[in-house]
Write a protein that holds these residues in place. Sequence first.
Motif, PDB file in Angstrom:
ATOM      1  N   ILE A  32      13.284   8.967   6.353  1.00 14.60           N
ATOM      2  CA  ILE A  32      14.197   8.253   5.455  1.00 14.60           C
ATOM      3  C   ILE A  32      15.342   9.149   4.964  1.00 14.60           C
ATOM      4  CG2 ILE A  32      14.343   6.964   3.270  1.00 14.60           C
ATOM      5  CD1 ILE A  32      11.401   6.023   3.888  1.00 14.60           C
ATOM      6  N   ARG A  33      15.030  10.380   4.600  1.00 11.19           N
ATOM      7  CA  ARG A  33      16.119  11.278   4.160  1.00 11.19           C
ATOM      8  C   ARG A  33      16.999  11.699   5.323  1.00 11.19           C
ATOM      9  NH1 ARG A  33      13.791  15.672   0.073  1.00 11.19           N
ATOM     10  NH2 ARG A  33      12.677  14.222  -1.236  1.00 11.19           N
ATOM     11  N   THR A  34      16.376  11.892   6.469  1.00 13.82           N
ATOM     12  CA  THR A  34      17.168  12.271   7.650  1.00 13.82           C
ATOM     13  C   THR A  34      18.171  11.175   7.991  1.00 13.82           C
ATOM     14  OG1 THR A  34      15.192  13.382   8.429  1.00 13.82           O
ATOM     15  CG2 THR A  34      16.967  13.144  10.008  1.00 13.82           C
ATOM     16  N   GLN A  35      17.767   9.920   7.827  1.00 15.57           N
ATOM     17  CA  GLN A  35      18.695   8.802   8.098  1.00 15.57           C
ATOM     18  C   GLN A  35      19.966   8.960   7.250  1.00 15.57           C
ATOM     19  OE1 GLN A  35      15.194   5.880   7.628  1.00 15.57           O
ATOM     20  NE2 GLN A  35      16.762   4.621   8.545  1.00 15.57           N
ATOM     21  N   VAL A  36      19.773   9.308   5.973  1.00 13.91           N
ATOM     22  CA  VAL A  36      20.944   9.444   5.092  1.00 13.91           C
ATOM     23  C   VAL A  36      21.830  10.598   5.581  1.00 13.91           C
ATOM     24  CG1 VAL A  36      21.703   9.885   2.725  1.00 13.91           C
ATOM     25  CG2 VAL A  36      19.630   8.529   3.128  1.00 13.91           C
ATOM     26  N   GLU A  37      21.187  11.689   5.946  1.00 12.80           N
ATOM     27  CA  GLU A  37      21.924  12.880   6.398  1.00 12.80           C
ATOM     28  C   GLU A  37      22.730  12.568   7.671  1.00 12.80           C
ATOM     29  OE1 GLU A  37      19.160  16.111   6.846  1.00 12.80           O
ATOM     30  OE2 GLU A  37      20.618  17.211   8.057  1.00 12.80           O
ATOM     31  N   ILE A  38      22.076  11.900   8.588  1.00 13.75           N
ATOM     32  CA  ILE A  38      22.701  11.613   9.891  1.00 13.75           C
ATOM     33  C   ILE A  38      23.795  10.548   9.765  1.00 13.75           C
ATOM     34  CG2 ILE A  38      22.159  10.629  12.199  1.00 13.75           C
ATOM     35  CD1 ILE A  38      21.251  13.530  11.743  1.00 13.75           C
ATOM     36  N   GLY A  39      23.735   9.766   8.679  1.00 17.64           N
ATOM     37  CA  GLY A  39      24.725   8.708   8.461  1.00 17.64           C
ATOM     38  C   GLY A  39      26.155   9.243   8.446  1.00 17.64           C
ATOM     39  N   VAL A  40      26.350  10.410   7.882  1.00 18.70           N
ATOM     40  CA  VAL A  40      27.708  10.975   7.802  1.00 18.70           C
ATOM     41  C   VAL A  40      28.232  11.235   9.220  1.00 18.70           C
ATOM     42  CG1 VAL A  40      29.103  12.904   6.938  1.00 18.70           C
ATOM     43  CG2 VAL A  40      27.229  11.987   5.532  1.00 18.70           C
ATOM     44  N   ALA A  41      27.394  11.834  10.044  1.00 18.39           N
ATOM     45  CA  ALA A  41      27.808  12.159  11.422  1.00 18.39           C
ATOM     46  C   ALA A  41      28.092  10.888  12.226  1.00 18.39           C
ATOM     47  CB  ALA A  41      26.715  12.983  12.103  1.00 18.39           C
ATOM     48  N   ALA A  42      27.229   9.889  12.070  1.00 17.25           N
ATOM     49  CA  ALA A  42      27.433   8.641  12.827  1.00 17.25           C
ATOM     50  C   ALA A  42      28.747   7.994  12.409  1.00 17.25           C
ATOM     51  CB  ALA A  42      26.264   7.692  12.579  1.00 17.25           C
ATOM     52  N   ARG A  43      29.042   8.045  11.117  1.00 10.90           N
ATOM     53  CA  ARG A  43      30.291   7.411  10.635  1.00 10.90           C
ATOM     54  C   ARG A  43      31.516   8.225  11.039  1.00 10.90           C
ATOM     55  NH1 ARG A  43      26.221   5.614   6.358  1.00 10.90           N
ATOM     56  NH2 ARG A  43      26.024   3.448   7.040  1.00 10.90           N
ATOM     57  N   MET A  44      31.345   9.528  11.156  1.00  7.61           N
ATOM     58  CA  MET A  44      32.468  10.331  11.674  1.00  7.61           C
ATOM     59  C   MET A  44      32.830   9.867  13.086  1.00  7.61           C
ATOM     60  SD  MET A  44      31.448  14.146  10.329  1.00  7.61           S
ATOM     61  CE  MET A  44      32.805  15.037  11.108  1.00  7.61           C
ATOM     62  N   ALA A  45      31.796   9.623  13.893  1.00  6.90           N
ATOM     63  CA  ALA A  45      32.048   9.185  15.279  1.00  6.90           C
ATOM     64  C   ALA A  45      32.800   7.854  15.295  1.00  6.90           C
ATOM     65  CB  ALA A  45      30.722   9.063  16.034  1.00  6.90           C
ATOM     66  N   CYS A  46      32.454   6.952  14.369  1.00  7.04           N
ATOM     67  CA  CYS A  46      33.133   5.634  14.328  1.00  7.04           C
ATOM     68  C   CYS A  46      34.570   5.777  13.849  1.00  7.04           C
ATOM     69  CB  CYS A  46      32.410   4.686  13.377  1.00  7.04           C
ATOM     70  SG  CYS A  46      30.735   4.380  13.859  1.00  7.04           S
ATOM     71  N   LEU A  47      34.760   6.524  12.779  1.00  4.33           N
ATOM     72  CA  LEU A  47      36.126   6.692  12.242  1.00  4.33           C
ATOM     73  C   LEU A  47      37.029   7.347  13.284  1.00  4.33           C
ATOM     74  CD1 LEU A  47      35.131   7.908   8.658  1.00  4.33           C
ATOM     75  CD2 LEU A  47      36.497   5.873   9.136  1.00  4.33           C
ATOM     76  N   GLU A  48      36.500   8.370  13.929  1.00  7.68           N
ATOM     77  CA  GLU A  48      37.298   9.070  14.945  1.00  7.68           C
ATOM     78  C   GLU A  48      37.649   8.129  16.099  1.00  7.68           C
ATOM     79  OE1 GLU A  48      36.652  13.224  17.269  1.00  7.68           O
ATOM     80  OE2 GLU A  48      35.304  11.590  17.816  1.00  7.68           O
ATOM     81  N   ALA A  49      36.681   7.306  16.491  1.00  6.80           N
ATOM     82  CA  ALA A  49      36.945   6.380  17.612  1.00  6.80           C
ATOM     83  C   ALA A  49      38.089   5.436  17.256  1.00  6.80           C
ATOM     84  CB  ALA A  49      35.681   5.593  17.945  1.00  6.80           C
ATOM     85  N   LEU A  50      38.109   4.953  16.019  1.00  2.61           N
ATOM     86  CA  LEU A  50      39.180   4.023  15.641  1.00  2.61           C
ATOM     87  C   LEU A  50      40.517   4.739  15.541  1.00  2.61           C
ATOM     88  CD1 LEU A  50      37.684   1.494  13.114  1.00  2.61           C
ATOM     89  CD2 LEU A  50      37.677   1.492  15.590  1.00  2.61           C
ATOM     90  N   ALA A  51      40.475   5.983  15.073  1.00  3.57           N
ATOM     91  CA  ALA A  51      41.731   6.754  14.980  1.00  3.57           C
ATOM     92  C   ALA A  51      42.317   6.941  16.367  1.00  3.57           C
ATOM     93  CB  ALA A  51      41.464   8.103  14.338  1.00  3.57           C
ATOM     94  N   THR A  52      41.419   7.147  17.331  1.00  4.27           N
ATOM     95  CA  THR A  52      41.866   7.376  18.710  1.00  4.27           C
ATOM     96  C   THR A  52      42.281   6.055  19.360  1.00  4.27           C
ATOM     97  OG1 THR A  52      39.970   8.857  18.712  1.00  4.27           O
ATOM     98  CG2 THR A  52      41.230   8.766  20.727  1.00  4.27           C
ATOM     99  N   GLU A  53      41.629   4.970  18.920  1.00  2.00           N
ATOM    100  CA  GLU A  53      41.775   3.675  19.585  1.00  2.00           C
ATOM    101  C   GLU A  53      43.023   2.929  19.171  1.00  2.00           C
ATOM    102  OE1 GLU A  53      40.469   2.288  22.567  1.00  2.00           O
ATOM    103  OE2 GLU A  53      38.927   3.489  21.605  1.00  2.00           O
ATOM    104  N   GLY A  54      43.655   3.349  18.100  1.00  2.00           N
ATOM    105  CA  GLY A  54      44.890   2.634  17.782  1.00  2.00           C
ATOM    106  C   GLY A  54      45.021   2.190  16.345  1.00  2.00           C
ATOM    107  N   ALA A  55      44.277   2.859  15.416  1.00  2.00           N
ATOM    108  CA  ALA A  55      44.570   2.604  14.008  1.00  2.00           C
ATOM    109  C   ALA A  55      46.027   2.995  13.806  1.00  2.00           C
ATOM    110  CB  ALA A  55      43.667   3.453  13.132  1.00  2.00           C
ATOM    111  N   PRO A  56      46.786   2.280  12.970  1.00  2.00           N
ATOM    112  CA  PRO A  56      48.219   2.558  12.856  1.00  2.00           C
ATOM    113  C   PRO A  56      48.531   3.991  12.429  1.00  2.00           C
ATOM    114  CG  PRO A  56      47.444   1.135  11.066  1.00  2.00           C
ATOM    115  CD  PRO A  56      46.329   1.253  12.046  1.00  2.00           C
TER     116      PRO A  56
END
Length: 335
Positions: free
Chosen positions: A311-335
């Motif tokens: 359960i705690r590891t899930q919280v820790e890993i959440g930051v990394a998973a969200r970094m991957a999503c944010l970066e993908a959108l930045a690369t994909e064409g966020a304005p």
Amino acid sequence: MTEQSNSGSNSPASVKKTPAPPARLGSKHFLGIEGLNPLEINSLIDRGDMFADLIQQTTSLQPPLSDVLRGRTVLNLFFENSTRTRVSFELAAKNLGASVLNINVAGSSVKKGETLLDTATTLNAMHPHILVVRHNCAGAVQLLSQHVDAAVINAGDGRHEHPTQALLDALTIKRRIGRVEGLKIAICGDIANSRVARSNIHLLSTLGAEIRLVCPATLLPMDIDAMGVEIHTSLEEGIEGVDIVMMLRLQTERMEGTETPSQREYFNLFGLDRNKLQRAAPDALIMHPGPMNRGVEIDSATADDVERSLIRTQVEIGVAARMACLEALATEGAP
Ligand code: NCD
């Protein structure tokens, strides 16, 4: 079953990984797991894995880990309560060099009767690059995405989807066990009201896990047949031999008119404790997206079991998973 030992969220040092490239998504927005193909899902998980390693190698007081969002603004717009998801997105965005703004909806014009679309167009006029949105209505985040220039990430919409939670769950499993494919995973509790369950059913089955749903008959979703998963109305039977037991909260805020047993009765039948857990595989792991209601869906001894609870590891890993999503959108064409 546990192939990569009890090393917490660490990947074994002996396994040398080739750094994964930024994830590629075929869309400007990230609204759900449904509709993503296995390549997109795996690219997000692999990139998240790389970020998780990077976070573990660094101390907290650091300059951003990457510059990919430098000069961009991420706006967190949460119409529903949140602790871990909102903070996790904020940390993830800052780790990528973004400026982050948190909109306190309780103190915003929404409380003066402004519609979702008026709020969206108002915020759009300030030209944010990425909007992270949580809303109590299924579909609201998608609707909003059609009216703004920013790229939009769904941080949970009603009972519909919570795609970044499913991604972080899969990444947590992968880092601990080494794979998702072939695992038996029981998702247990208030399935009907859970966007976490819905996103996880899509994602974990796409990755080849065998999914079982365990819940009282009153908490089964209407469209259950379309989900193509095994269903159990007894916790003991449902978790028999599983590798992972994922528990869910009773989401009473979405339960109007549903018949539910008292919390005590619910715990007796559907609450996870050491006794019931014996039915799962001998080294089965426990997950929960949080927030937990101790003594309702899980007891403290089980939730805090350092050997088996992720359960705690899930919280820790959440930051990394969200970094991957944010970066993908930045690369994909966020304005
Ligand atoms: C979940 C959610 O909001 O759907 N929480 C979370 O994001 N970690 C689950 C819940 O609220 O029970």
